[in-house]
Design an enzyme around this catalytic site. Structure first.
Site, mmCIF file in Angstrom:
data_model
loop_
_atom_site.group_PDB
_atom_site.id
_atom_site.type_symbol
_atom_site.label_atom_id
_atom_site.label_comp_id
_atom_site.label_asym_id
_atom_site.label_seq_id
_atom_site.Cartn_x
_atom_site.Cartn_y
_atom_site.Cartn_z
ATOM 1 N N GLY A 111 -17.319 0.082 -3.584
ATOM 2 C CA GLY A 111 -18.294 1.161 -3.702
ATOM 3 C C GLY A 111 -19.385 0.904 -4.716
ATOM 4 N N SER A 127 -13.543 -5.582 0.638
ATOM 5 C CA SER A 127 -14.406 -5.214 -0.491
ATOM 6 C C SER A 127 -15.857 -5.577 -0.233
ATOM 7 C CB SER A 127 -13.924 -5.852 -1.799
ATOM 8 O OG SER A 127 -12.781 -5.207 -2.282
ATOM 9 N N LEU A 183 -18.245 -3.670 0.147
ATOM 10 C CA LEU A 183 -19.121 -2.786 -0.636
ATOM 11 C C LEU A 183 -18.767 -2.879 -2.122
ATOM 12 C CD1 LEU A 183 -19.332 0.420 1.612
ATOM 13 C CD2 LEU A 183 -20.974 -1.454 1.416
ATOM 14 N N GLY A 184 -17.996 -3.897 -2.474
ATOM 15 C CA GLY A 184 -17.624 -4.061 -3.878
ATOM 16 C C GLY A 184 -16.930 -2.832 -4.437
ATOM 17 N N TYR A 226 0.801 -1.221 0.000
ATOM 18 C CA TYR A 226 0.000 0.000 0.000
ATOM 19 C C TYR A 226 0.833 1.270 0.000
ATOM 20 C CZ TYR A 226 -3.832 -3.117 1.451
ATOM 21 O OH TYR A 226 -4.758 -4.110 1.530
ATOM 22 N N THR A 275 -23.153 0.772 -3.655
ATOM 23 C CA THR A 275 -23.865 2.023 -3.353
ATOM 24 C C THR A 275 -24.601 2.590 -4.560
ATOM 25 O OG1 THR A 275 -21.995 3.478 -3.884
ATOM 26 C CG2 THR A 275 -22.118 2.591 -1.639
ATOM 27 N N LYS A 321 -23.151 4.189 -7.052
ATOM 28 C CA LYS A 321 -22.557 5.430 -7.566
ATOM 29 C C LYS A 321 -21.948 5.297 -8.962
ATOM 30 C CE LYS A 321 -18.070 5.005 -5.162
ATOM 31 N NZ LYS A 321 -17.216 5.644 -4.128
#
Length: 351
Positions: A243, A238, A240-241, A53, A246, A248
């Protein structure tokens, strides 16, 4: 916040874990400090990072996230209050991780080299949970749980699992590492690590960090039973995959500053032909029950009996606050039934 046992150890980790992979790229050091301070104030004692990271991994930024965390712990004087997890990368051809530009492998020499660099960046003399980020062997798909199998074949320089876990034993004996975990591993790999521990080759793995969400429930197929019977808890990432859950990114939207907007090749795992139909159904369920879709999705992962902790990653404090609040969200039986019904129609569109 609820605390859960980490495998068969005496460590109790918060049911939510603070992910860090955007710090030093999308997030500044000051923003990382703000996230860390808020998370700890909300009862999170578990922080997950990696030598790789921030993402995307680049020679110019590699290791910066660990350095930020090390600075924060030193500034706050709170190392003993934190359960710190980091990772060593698996097989890679990127030449900026090891001395001399050697291609990363999970052999003894590289394990010993990597951990000393982790410790230096983190400004600590021990790591609570040292995880193998992905396998040394070639696998059919990153994450090791494909829906469509494609045999990758073996390689001549594949490091035996026995060598890797024996090197980890050296780290434990030296006091540099307390416990060892896996990540992006398959059922075959997980059982081989456990078998090596049974024969005394190395320490018993205590956790497995794999992707798990409403869009990817492949962990349930084989790994969940191992996790439950062997007490090797899931650290879900992950959830929320990236994001996607959501909504978006629906209809081709590219929100300013979003990860998949900034890094075009980053979200292929969650941009499949089956993703949008599933996401729309989950959004409909959230609207029906008048709940936040992100909190509903995270609460689902938290409710699984094989989950030890859910790793949260957010670039904005508003996102982080919403996500952390999910630990108070309770799914009803009716919600669970509807989520499972969607899964039956749109199973694992983003493995």
């Amino acid at each position: 916040m609820e605390k859960r046992k980490l495998g068969r150890t005496d460590l109790e980790v918060s049911s939510l874990c603070l992910g860090t992979m955007t710090w030093g790229e999308q997030n500044t050091k000051a923003e990382a400090y703000e996230q860390l301070d808020y998370a700890v104030d909300q009862g999170i004692n578990f922080i997950d990072t990696a030598e790789l990271y921030p993402v995307p991994s680049r020679a110019q930024t590699q290791g910066r996230t660990e350095e930020i965390i090390g600075d924060w712990m030193k500034d706050r004087g709170n190392r003993s209050d934190i359960i710190l997890a980091t990772k060593i990368i698996g097989r890679s051809e990127n030449d900026w991780y090891r001395d001399g530009g050697v291609a990363p492998r999970l052999n003894r020499a590289q394990v010993l080299e990597a951990v000393d660099k982790n410790l230096k960046r983190l400004k600590t003399d021990y790591i609570d949970l040292y995880q193998i980020h992905w396998p040394d062997r070639k696998v059919t798909q990153f994450g090791s749980n494909p829906l469509i199998y494609s045999h990758p074949g073996a390689t001549e320089d594949e490091t035996p699992i026995a060598e890797t876990i024996a090197a980890m034993q050296e780290l434990v004996k030296a006091g540099k590492v307390r416990h060892v975990g896996l990540s992006n591993e398959s059922a075959w790999g997980m059982m081989n690590y456990l078998n090596e521990a049974e024969t005394g080759t190395g320490p018993r793995v205590v956790s497995i960090q794999n992707a798990y969400s409403l869009l990817n429930r492949t962990f349930e197929i084989n790994l969940a039973e191992i996790a439950m019977r062997e007490q090797v808890g899931l650290l879900a990432y992950s959830s929320l995959g990236q994001g996607v859950i959501t909504g978006k990114y629906l209809d081709g939207k590219q929100p300013a500053g979003a990860r998949m907007t900034l890094f075009k090749n980053f979200g292929g795992r969650y941009q499949t032909i089956g993703a949008e139909p599933a996401v729309r159904r989950y959004l409909e369920i959230a609207e029906k029950f008048e709940v936040d879709v992100a909190q509903m999705a995270l609460a689902f992962v938290l409710s699984r009996p094989f989950t030890t902790s859910v790793i949260l990653g957010a670039t904005k404090m508003e996102q982080l606050k919403t996500d952390i609040a999910s630990h108070e969200f309770k799914l009803t039986d009716e919600m669970k039934k509807e989520l499972d019904a969607v899964h039956m129609l749109h199973s694992n569109p983003c493995p």
